[in-house]
Design a protein around this motif. Structure first.
Motif, short mmCIF file in Angstrom:
data_model
loop_
_atom_site.label_atom_id
_atom_site.label_comp_id
_atom_site.label_asym_id
_atom_site.label_seq_id
_atom_site.Cartn_x
_atom_site.Cartn_y
_atom_site.Cartn_z
N ALA A 103 6.00 -4.96 -14.06
CA ALA A 103 7.15 -5.31 -13.22
C ALA A 103 7.30 -4.33 -12.07
N VAL A 104 7.12 -3.04 -12.35
CA VAL A 104 7.21 -2.04 -11.29
C VAL A 104 6.13 -2.27 -10.24
N LEU A 105 4.94 -2.59 -10.69
CA LEU A 105 3.84 -2.84 -9.74
C LEU A 105 4.15 -4.04 -8.85
N ILE A 106 4.69 -5.10 -9.44
CA ILE A 106 5.03 -6.28 -8.64
C ILE A 106 6.11 -5.95 -7.63
N ILE A 107 7.14 -5.18 -8.04
CA ILE A 107 8.22 -4.81 -7.12
C ILE A 107 7.67 -3.96 -5.99
N VAL A 108 6.80 -3.01 -6.31
CA VAL A 108 6.25 -2.13 -5.26
C VAL A 108 5.41 -2.93 -4.28
N LEU A 109 4.56 -3.83 -4.79
CA LEU A 109 3.65 -4.56 -3.92
C LEU A 109 4.34 -5.66 -3.13
N LEU A 110 5.30 -6.34 -3.74
CA LEU A 110 5.91 -7.50 -3.09
C LEU A 110 7.27 -7.20 -2.46
N ARG A 111 7.87 -6.04 -2.75
CA ARG A 111 9.19 -5.72 -2.22
C ARG A 111 9.16 -4.44 -1.39
N LEU A 112 8.84 -3.33 -2.04
CA LEU A 112 8.96 -2.04 -1.35
C LEU A 112 7.92 -1.89 -0.25
N TRP A 113 6.69 -2.29 -0.52
CA TRP A 113 5.65 -2.12 0.49
C TRP A 113 5.92 -2.98 1.73
N PRO A 114 6.25 -4.27 1.61
CA PRO A 114 6.63 -5.03 2.81
C PRO A 114 7.86 -4.45 3.52
N LEU A 115 8.81 -3.90 2.75
CA LEU A 115 9.99 -3.30 3.36
C LEU A 115 9.59 -2.11 4.22
N LEU A 116 8.72 -1.26 3.69
CA LEU A 116 8.26 -0.10 4.46
C LEU A 116 7.47 -0.53 5.69
N LEU A 117 6.67 -1.58 5.55
CA LEU A 117 5.93 -2.09 6.71
C LEU A 117 6.88 -2.61 7.78
N GLY A 118 7.95 -3.31 7.34
CA GLY A 118 8.92 -3.81 8.31
C GLY A 118 9.65 -2.69 9.03
#
Length: 319
Positions: free
Chosen positions: A48-63
């Motif tokens: 679950a943490v991996l999914i959140i990091v890849l699909l939520r936090l990483w796109p947020l940081l890119l934005g």
């Protein structure tokens, strides 16, 4: 005569080859078991943490990083805080932020309506069966359908103004008056979405200790006193959750209604950050500026959400 007991084949050989466990082996096995128990929760949470990091936090940081680049001729070039300065200088975006403040002020109303209805249903007041049967119906309608229905009802020559005219009240331009339109759209949004919050409140009431209500009834507490001193403290976690989710919904899920009912008008009075973001990205082809507006919206939601939780906790402690 002495009898000789037969020897089972292989038993003496096994006994001969068995050796005592080395000292500390049991302690090591115990430490290994405890280590496995400590690691088990992290192993279970890892997907679950991996999914959140890849699909939520990483796109947020890119934005966020993209918001510091330019558009058009400066596409991909780092421009620092230029996009944020442009946002603050844009009257449409400033108006969208003012509307965010209006939503925060109206948020207690948006939470109180499903909360009171859930209280009436739980306490079985007259009409609770009717509320239970119809409360969720608006939540299954598409925002486009809801907007189209209320466009007909709230038209200048529509049914609502006809009814008001019949009782001597002059017609109102519900969607064309800059001082009224935003309140109308927010009211329609609350009507269309309060069913989900009501479900959450009813789930919270299922965990409420009925003996507390019985004690309040025996002590002669009125309904407002029961709500303030029994129900609100007992459902504090539920209320916090509904506050935060309702705020997020009001800031990020009103695009459909705005697009169908007002298109941001009149005079930009119904702009919200999400509608502004769509205009900049979809019509003006300015993705970097839209990313900056998205970052501002995220920060606003984070600050307002944390402030609401803090105030609610303080209010529950005082109650």
């Amino acid at each position: 005569m002495t009898s000789v007991r037969p020897v089972v084949a292989g038993r003496t050989d096994r006994a001969r080859h068995q050796r005592p466990a080395p000292p500390g082996a049991a302690a090591r096995r115990g430490r290994g078991a405890r280590r496995s128990e400590r690691l088990a929760p992290y192993v279970l949470l890892a997907p679950a943490v991996l999914i959140i990091v890849l699909l939520r936090l990483w796109p947020l940081l890119l934005g966020v990083n993209f918001s510091f680049t330019g558009d058009g001729d400066r596409d991909g070039t780092m421009v620092g805080l230029d996009n944020y300065r442009e946002l603050l200088a844009d009257p449409l975006f400033r108006g969208a932020l003012r509307n965010v403040g209006l939503l925060v002020l109206l948020l207690p109303v948006a939470v109180a309506i499903p909360g009171l209805l859930a209280t009436f249903i739980y306490l079985r007041v007259p009409g609770h069966r009717f509320y239970r049967s119809v409360y969720f119906f608006p939540a299954v309608l598409s925002p486009v359908i809801v907007g189209a229905i209320f466009n007909l009802l709230l038209a200048f020559d529509g049914p609502l103004n006809t009814v008001l005219g019949g009782v001597g009240i002059g017609p109102t331009d519900w969607l064309g008056d800059p001082d009224v339109a935003m309140f109308v759209v927010v009211g329609v949004h609350i009507w269309a979405t309060f069913g989900m919050a009501l479900v959450v409140f009813l789930a919270g009431f299922a965990t409420l200790d009925a003996s507390l209500l019985d004690a309040a009834r025996v002590d002669g507490a009125s309904l407002p006193q029961t709500i303030r001193h029994v129900i609100v403290p007992s459902l504090s976690r539920t209320i916090q959750f509904v506050f935060v989710t309702t705020m997020i919904g009001m800031l990020t899920s009103m695009f459909g209604l705005l697009y169908v009912m007002t298109s941001g008008g009149p005079e930009g009075s119904t702009y919200l950050p999400e509608y502004y973001i769509w205009i900049q990205q979809g019509q003006m082809n300015r993705p970097a500026l839209a990313s900056a507006a998205s970052t501002v919206l995220f920060v606003v939601m984070l600050v307002v959400g944390l402030a609401q939780i803090s105030l609610l906790r303080r209010g529950v402690r005082e109650a």
